[in-house]
Write an enzyme that holds these catalytic residues in place. Structure first.
Site, mmCIF file in Angstrom:
data_model
loop_
_atom_site.group_PDB
_atom_site.id
_atom_site.type_symbol
_atom_site.label_atom_id
_atom_site.label_comp_id
_atom_site.label_asym_id
_atom_site.label_seq_id
_atom_site.Cartn_x
_atom_site.Cartn_y
_atom_site.Cartn_z
ATOM 1 N N GLU A 10 -5.547 9.804 11.456
ATOM 2 C CA GLU A 10 -4.160 9.823 11.917
ATOM 3 C C GLU A 10 -3.541 8.476 11.591
ATOM 4 O OE1 GLU A 10 -3.985 10.914 16.034
ATOM 5 O OE2 GLU A 10 -4.891 12.896 15.700
ATOM 6 N N HIS A 51 0.764 5.325 5.980
ATOM 7 C CA HIS A 51 0.429 5.676 4.605
ATOM 8 C C HIS A 51 0.577 7.177 4.354
ATOM 9 C CE1 HIS A 51 -1.790 1.875 5.452
ATOM 10 N NE2 HIS A 51 -1.159 1.555 4.331
ATOM 11 N N SER A 63 0.801 -1.224 0.000
ATOM 12 C CA SER A 63 0.000 0.000 0.000
ATOM 13 C C SER A 63 0.830 1.269 0.000
ATOM 14 C CB SER A 63 -0.942 0.010 1.211
ATOM 15 O OG SER A 63 -0.194 -0.079 2.413
#
Length: 368
Positions: A334, A338, A154
């Site tokens: 938060e 990422h 990701s």
């Protein structure tokens, strides 16, 4: 498609050999091209001599879609305005950044070119910016162009446009690659080196990669996860799994490049960054040395960057969003793993610098 598609945008007479695209040209499958949404597309004609420069479309928050066979295409775009300053950002596919806040002063024009890896039989160019323009567009197939394939998780992947400003560094990498090469980002959220293979994603890459292409490999975040489908042990199964990528690329005449996992945003009380990847970083470095594979130590370079910015400064890179700051995250978020778009750009800069430092040929020739 073997010929060059040429589009002239605006409302005046088209340049010879170009297809005219007016603000009303909404995408029609039977035609094979057009704007995804024409409600906010406008046009002006400055009545100048040049057919390509005199008129243009103002594509506000819309995409221009062109049906083409899957493959690599070189896209050239003419942007500018005879009497006004402009600023245009363009992404391809799912938010893959190819032109960022390109500005032109009044009376000046810029021709920008980039290569795009097209899947799903459709080229998608999405326009944003404070004062976007498109005067002309040319699309040419370049099947022999070098392609940089990305395998990862990701932190690398193309995050969906409805998740903006969520972004992976691979999504931003095209900004740093010349028009001679394209980026094919096959990274997917939640995958480890093992599950990427188990789900058949690596097989998809093997079906498309060609001699003299490059395979950039970053795994580690999810290899730590305890489930059977993803977990690998650093000094045994992790190395063994990564070697499948290395051997497979080499068997196909392509070049593998290993990339250590980008750091997470966890700080110690003294302001230093806490390492959350541990032995996976050591194992990848050992494997690169043993197999004589080029290595980008993104863990080290991102550690230096994040420590320089500190706990507060890094919030603008990661998904630390205030409630109401972005429409897609009304309650805020938060997230210490990422990136938001600016973070993706900054980490892509680190990868770009790492690629240049390797001094690989001909790869160096393809880097901005």
């Amino acid at each position: 498609m073997t010929h060059v598609l040429k589009f002239d945008f605006g409302v005046g007479n088209p340049e010879s050999g170009y297809t005219k695209i007016t603000p009303a040209a909404e995408y029609d499958k039977s035609v094979g091209y057009g704007f995804s949404n024409v409600k906010n597309v406008h046009a002006k004609d400055r009545d100048e001599p040049s057919a390509l420069r005199r008129d243009f479309c103002i594509p506000l928050d819309t995409s221009f879609l062109v049906d083409v066979p899957d493959g690599t295409y070189r896209v050239s775009i003419l942007l500018g305005d005879e009497i006004a300053e402009t600023e245009t950002t363009i992404t391809t596919g799912e938010g893959r950044l190819v032109l960022h806040k390109q500005r032109t002063s009044a009376g000046h024009f810029v021709r920008s070119s980039f290569s795009v890896w097209v899947t799903g039989s459709q080229l998608k160019l999405t326009f944003t910016g404070r004062a976007p323009r498109i005067n002309a567009l040319e699309i040419e197939p370049v099947p022999t162009a070098c392609t940089l394939f990305l395998a990862g998780d990701s932190t690398v992947t193309d995050q969906p446009t409805d998740g903006y400003p969520y972004a992976g560094w691979g999504q931003m990498l095209p900004l740093f690659v010349k028009a001679d090469a394209a980026v094919a980002n096959y990274a997917l959220s939640g995958r480890s080196s093992l599950s990427f293979i188990g789900e058949g994603v690596l097989d998809t890459i093997w079906g498309k990669i060609k001699p003299h292409d490059y395979l950039l490999i970053q795994f580690g975040h999810n290899d730590q996860k305890p489930d059977e489908a993803r977990f690998t042990e650093p000094f045994s199964t992790y190395k063994e799994t990564l070697k499948i990528y290395i051997d497979g690329a080499r068997e196909r005449g392509a070049y593998p490049i290993l990339i250590t996992s980008v750091q997470r945003r966890f700080f110690e009380e003294d302001g230093t960054l806490r390492d959350t990847h541990g032995d996976y970083l050591i194992a990848m470095r050992e494997l690169a040395a043993a197999e004589e594979v080029p290595l980008i130590d993104l863990a080290a370079s991102s550690k230096a960057l994040f420590e320089a910015l500190g706990p507060e400064g890094t919030k603008r890179l990661f998904m630390w969003l205030a409630p109401g700051e972005f429409m897609n995250f009304p309650d805020g978020v938060e997230d210490n793993t990422h990136f938001q778009q600016q973070g993706g750009i900054e980490v892509a800069k680190l990868v770009h610098a790492g690629l240049k430092d390797l001094k690989l040929q001909p790869l160096s020739l393809y880097l901005r």
